[in-house]
Design an enzyme around this catalytic site. Structure first.
Site, PDB file in Angstrom:
ATOM      1  N   GLU A 167       0.842  -1.196   0.000  1.00 25.83           N
ATOM      2  CA  GLU A 167       0.000   0.000   0.000  1.00 25.83           C
ATOM      3  C   GLU A 167       0.878   1.248   0.000  1.00 25.83           C
ATOM      4  OE1 GLU A 167      -1.814   1.586   3.483  1.00 25.83           O
ATOM      5  OE2 GLU A 167      -1.267  -0.146   4.681  1.00 25.83           O
ATOM      6  N   CYS A 212      -3.081  -3.045   4.659  1.00 28.71           N
ATOM      7  CA  CYS A 212      -2.121  -4.059   5.118  1.00 28.71           C
ATOM      8  C   CYS A 212      -2.473  -5.468   4.653  1.00 28.71           C
ATOM      9  CB  CYS A 212      -2.053  -4.033   6.641  1.00 28.71           C
ATOM     10  SG  CYS A 212      -1.590  -2.432   7.281  1.00 28.71           S
ATOM     11  N   HIS A 232      -1.791  -9.830  12.264  1.00 26.60           N
ATOM     12  CA  HIS A 232      -1.297  -8.566  11.737  1.00 26.60           C
ATOM     13  C   HIS A 232      -1.033  -7.671  12.945  1.00 26.60           C
ATOM     14  CE1 HIS A 232      -0.810  -4.835   9.738  1.00 26.60           C
ATOM     15  NE2 HIS A 232      -1.875  -4.327  10.305  1.00 26.60           N
ATOM     16  N   LYS A 268      -4.121  -7.984  23.189  1.00 26.39           N
ATOM     17  CA  LYS A 268      -5.568  -7.832  23.420  1.00 26.39           C
ATOM     18  C   LYS A 268      -6.372  -8.692  22.450  1.00 26.39           C
ATOM     19  CE  LYS A 268      -5.393  -3.096  25.227  1.00 26.39           C
ATOM     20  NZ  LYS A 268      -5.688  -1.685  24.932  1.00 26.39           N
ATOM     21  N   SER A 321      -6.992  -2.210   6.777  1.00 33.30           N
ATOM     22  CA  SER A 321      -8.062  -1.226   6.962  1.00 33.30           C
ATOM     23  C   SER A 321      -8.827  -0.994   5.671  1.00 33.30           C
ATOM     24  CB  SER A 321      -7.467   0.094   7.443  1.00 33.30           C
ATOM     25  OG  SER A 321      -6.913  -0.079   8.721  1.00 33.30           O
TER      26      SER A 321
END
Lengths: 455, 455
Positions: A85, A119, A250, A259, A365
């Site tokens: 990207e 990504c 990722h 998390k 994203s």
């Protein structure tokens, strides 16, 4: 004819830059509280390139490393594609730059181009290559996938989540890292992170939305994947804890991965509480059970739930996931190669000897995400990958630390459209300190053509 | 398990804009000699969009047309990917915008992202989707491929080679348009046409190099393809004239396609002179025979050879290739959808009833190219495609002609990064004149987020 068997990653290499800044130095330089980047984000160092390296050069370097480390015969490659990207041209592909490496072998018959979705593009390139090997168009040759990005942010809270890197992988049948066919994708139109200002290297980021989107995609991919696996094998029970040995994500920063791993327990809590209870023991399970009926929307906001999950998950995180974060913690966010840097970090421990199953979560994203698994098969090819990846520690430790002032200067020297409009461009960054074999930008001529050399 | 059979295009639709300029008007407006664009380039009209349409909106419109024309159930789609070189975001994919159309069906499990390499990206997306249907990852659902581009040039000799369009295709097994597995690719690093100035919609073009690259890629793809076919069926003889019924090319302008078709005779002259002689008769063949031993490099420069080839090829060109140029001549260069607009033009004649073989040449600068074939199978699905494409003439004729002054105003009103830096953006172009169902840009907000409506 039938499918080629056990298709996946036959060989892999990673490139990260020679220069880095220490996140502790960056905390001081930015005047933030001690631990904000190192503990809060879980990052240690961040890789940096000067104006001597761009997306084409780092992709070329990674491809070259792959070819040399595994003595690949380029006349036997039938597909080459790229995930990135980091755009330096709206029309020309990075793949076309990589074709320079095939001139000597006079091999120009290679399917594939560039894959673009933040990504996620590298995963799309990998899946396409696996599908090709399994298709009727396959002619027995192997494919190569290259992923490369330069993640850079201006001054501010996102800057410590930058990074740079490239991964190149050889794909074909009878692979030591088999990509299993059951995959769950989650694709949606969101504006969590995007790059609409074409003159700028920096993205537009809605931080909180980006984190929510990541978790939402993870929930949907992991649950959907589990349902598909159950459908294919109705008699087995599935939870992350029971069935998968390692997890790679990722990784924009390590804390988000911690998390995310913990959030898998929340999915397990709702889908297979009995298996989870067995795994966690009474005390651990009791602290989560009250959340059984919380809505997904509430679960994403509830900080107490998040804290309970990460606490209970900690020992599992440390055994199943932490070993994959070595490159990420020390190089930073590499965008498309990020997940694959985690897989290589895990391999670099030398602990994988065959039979292991790795759960992989890819996120880009905008958004595109997938959950899938890799099964490890032992043999000579795995030994070779283990040998190559065992050098990663030494390469990380052999880098040169630069100051935060240098980091800012590196960024300021970057080429811009504005500069190119008026003149050709000579990069100012150091060449002597690049690792031998690294491709670097020699100059951009008055017709915007990029010329490269190797250090 | 074994391969899904007869995988290819199950359904297809095209979108071209409602406004066009007459190339004869443009000749006068530009003050060039009469016939320069109409005879010299072979173009009749050129499609134009105002600032109301961008790459996302035209892709959405084509997708919507496909869904409606063929009553597609979106819950039964398992892959969606895009080919484009019209970038409005360096990170977010056009595919992610198309996912808006799947919200109602609540289907977010669709593999695939954007494919980028100049005009070639659509072919990459198509091949990827066919490979996926043939892979072990396939779950029985169909794929959709969308190709969309806005080709625009500033004042000067390239302006009449502009155009706009989008094609959407449904891909799956038992297809009326089967994509045959034998393909020859030609991929190389060149600077013939590229878009390094990220702030500009216009490319940097080296015109003569671009034409040479196109022919060189055609020679290599066509010859390589023939060798592969011969290898697979050693007893048959192959030449374009003997074995293929129609030819479709990536079409920047019609004259280049005419010359390219003729150039296939040059390949035949060297590979299968006997078959060529039978087909052309003594007089035609004699005019070419002297070129049998000319080098490829010389052949690309020799204008007398080019003239001889186009003269001899004329009747074959008119029967095998000209019917495919309807949309291209009237809409202009659509970049990634160009080849597929040619295939749909050919289908719109209603002459294809099953059994025909079409030779397809896809080209994208930078460069990536492929030669492959489509085999037509009769049945209800072909009838449906023939019915949908039969409306193309009416849609072309129902467009609104605008003046060249309007064309210049349409271009001048386009959004630029500079404008977006300071404010949100409200397009000024007409909405009333858009065809019902066309997606259009309502506004771009201060966070650069694009908002669309349908006319």
């Amino acid at each position: 004819m039938s499918f080629a068997r056990q298709v996946g990653i036959l060989a892999a290499e990673v490139y990260f830059p020679r220069h880095f800044v220490d996140q502790k130095d960056l905390e001081k330089y930015d005047g933030v509280s001690e631990g904000k980047y190192t503990i809060g984000l879980g990052q240690e160092n961040m890789g940096i390139v000067s104006d001597r390296e761009d997306v084409n050069s780092i992709a070329l370097t990674a491809l070259d490393k792959l070819i040399k480390s595994y003595s690949i015969d380029l006349s036997k490659i039938g597909r080459l594609e790229v995930g990135t990207e980091t755009m330096v041209d709206k029309s020309k592909s990075v793949k076309s730059y990589l074709m320079q490496r095939f001139e000597e072998a006079e091999n120009f018959d290679l399917e594939g181009v560039d894959n673009k979705n933040a990504c996620y593009g590298g995963t799309a390139a990998l899946f396409n290559t696996v599908n090709w090997v399994e298709s009727s168009s396959w002619d027995g040759r192997c494919g190569i996938v290259v992923m490369a990005d330069i993640a850079i942010y201006g001054k501010g809270p996102a800057r410590p989540t930058g990074g740079v890197g490239a991964v190149a992988m050889l794909v074909g049948p009878n692979a030591p890292l088999e990509i299993k066919p059951t995959k769950q994708h989650y694709m949606r139109h969101t504006y969590d992170f995007y790059k609409p200002e074409l003159t700028s290297e920096y993205p537009v980021v809605d931080g909180p939305l980006s984190i929510t989107c990541y978790f939402e995609a993870l929930d949907n991919c992991y649950n959907g994947w589990r349902q598909k696996v159950k459908k294919n094998s109705p008699n087995s029970s599935f939870s992350c804890l029971e069935n998968l040995d390692y997890f790679c994500f990722h990784a924009p920063f390590a804390k988000l991965v911690e998390k995310s791993f913990a959030r898998l327990l929340f999915s397990d809590l709702r889908c297979c509480p009995e298996e989870l209870s067995k795994k966690l023991g009474k005390e651990g399970f009791d602290s989560l059970e009250k959340y059984h009926n919380i809505t997904t929307a509430d679960s994403l906001k509830d900080k107490t739930l998040e804290k309970s999950l990460t606490t209970v998950a900690k020992p599992l995180f440390e055994s199943k996931c932490l070993p994959s974060l070595k490159i990420s913690k020390n190089v930073g966010n590499m965008y498309t190669p990020s997940l694959y840097g985690c897989i290589l970090s895990l391999l670099s421990t030398g602990k994988l000897t065959g039979g292991e199953k790795i759960g992989c979560f890819s996120y880009g994203s905008g958004l595109s995400a997938s959950f899938y698994t890799i099964e490890i098969h032992n043999g000579e090819k795995l030994n070779k990958i283990n040998k190559v990846t065992s050098l990663i520690d030494e390469r990380l430790n052999g880098r040169t630390k630069i100051t935060c002032a240098d980091l800012v200067e590196f960024a300021a020297n970057k080429t811009t459209s504005e500069k190119l409009k008026n003149e050709s461009f000579k990069p100012a960054g150091p060449v002597d300190s690049l690792e031998s074999g690294t491709y670097y930008l020699e100059h951009i001529d008055s017709k915007w053509r990029r010329h490269y050399k190797t250090a």
